[in-house]
Design a protein around this motif. Sequence first.
Motif, short mmCIF file in Angstrom:
data_model
loop_
_atom_site.label_atom_id
_atom_site.label_comp_id
_atom_site.label_asym_id
_atom_site.label_seq_id
_atom_site.Cartn_x
_atom_site.Cartn_y
_atom_site.Cartn_z
N PRO A 38 0.79 -1.24 0.00
CA PRO A 38 0.00 0.00 0.00
C PRO A 38 0.82 1.28 0.00
O PRO A 38 0.40 2.28 -0.59
N ARG A 39 2.00 1.27 0.60
CA ARG A 39 2.80 2.50 0.63
C ARG A 39 3.30 2.89 -0.76
O ARG A 39 3.80 4.00 -0.96
N HIS A 40 3.17 1.97 -1.74
CA HIS A 40 3.62 2.24 -3.11
C HIS A 40 2.47 2.20 -4.10
O HIS A 40 2.70 2.09 -5.31
N GLY A 41 1.24 2.29 -3.60
CA GLY A 41 0.09 2.26 -4.49
C GLY A 41 -0.22 0.87 -5.01
O GLY A 41 -0.87 0.72 -6.04
N GLY A 42 0.21 -0.15 -4.29
CA GLY A 42 -0.03 -1.52 -4.70
C GLY A 42 -1.15 -2.16 -3.89
O GLY A 42 -1.35 -1.83 -2.72
N THR A 43 -1.87 -3.07 -4.53
CA THR A 43 -2.96 -3.79 -3.89
C THR A 43 -2.83 -5.27 -4.22
O THR A 43 -2.70 -5.63 -5.40
N LEU A 44 -2.87 -6.10 -3.20
CA LEU A 44 -2.91 -7.54 -3.41
C LEU A 44 -4.35 -7.91 -3.70
O LEU A 44 -5.22 -7.81 -2.83
N GLN A 45 -4.63 -8.32 -4.94
CA GLN A 45 -6.00 -8.65 -5.32
C GLN A 45 -6.36 -10.10 -5.03
O GLN A 45 -7.50 -10.41 -4.76
N GLN A 46 -5.36 -10.97 -5.10
CA GLN A 46 -5.61 -12.38 -4.82
C GLN A 46 -4.30 -13.04 -4.42
O GLN A 46 -3.24 -12.72 -4.96
N ARG A 47 -4.40 -13.96 -3.46
CA ARG A 47 -3.24 -14.73 -3.01
C ARG A 47 -3.68 -16.18 -2.89
O ARG A 47 -4.52 -16.53 -2.08
N LEU A 48 -3.10 -16.99 -3.74
CA LEU A 48 -3.45 -18.41 -3.78
C LEU A 48 -2.27 -19.23 -3.31
O LEU A 48 -1.11 -18.91 -3.61
N HIS A 49 -2.55 -20.29 -2.56
CA HIS A 49 -1.51 -21.18 -2.04
C HIS A 49 -1.63 -22.54 -2.70
O HIS A 49 -2.74 -23.06 -2.86
#
Length: 101
Positions: A38-49
């Motif tokens: 978030p501090r760089h304008g990034g968003t994790l939209q999905q995290r799959l394992h």
Amino acid sequence: MIDSGEADGLLLVAVVDMSPGDPARGKQYEDAVLALLPRHGGTLQQRLHSTDARSEVHVIRFESRAGYNTFMSDPDRLSLRASFAEAAPTTRVIEVAEPHI
């Protein structure tokens, strides 16, 4: 390629392979690094394992290519990488685009 000025930003898929010697530590590293997005304008939209916990797939969106570049050079991210050393995962990043219909 997505132009850094495009309204949708930069969409990436990261294929993360945990260190065979310590996959749990690799997950800890990923948890810490993803928290910096978030501090760089990034968003994790999905995290799959993966079912064996040895790999992950992340879908990440940045507001701009510049945000991605500052994330990659973030001193906290680089420090984490160094502190996790051999336990840090290897990652392949693929720039992707959503179809515009």
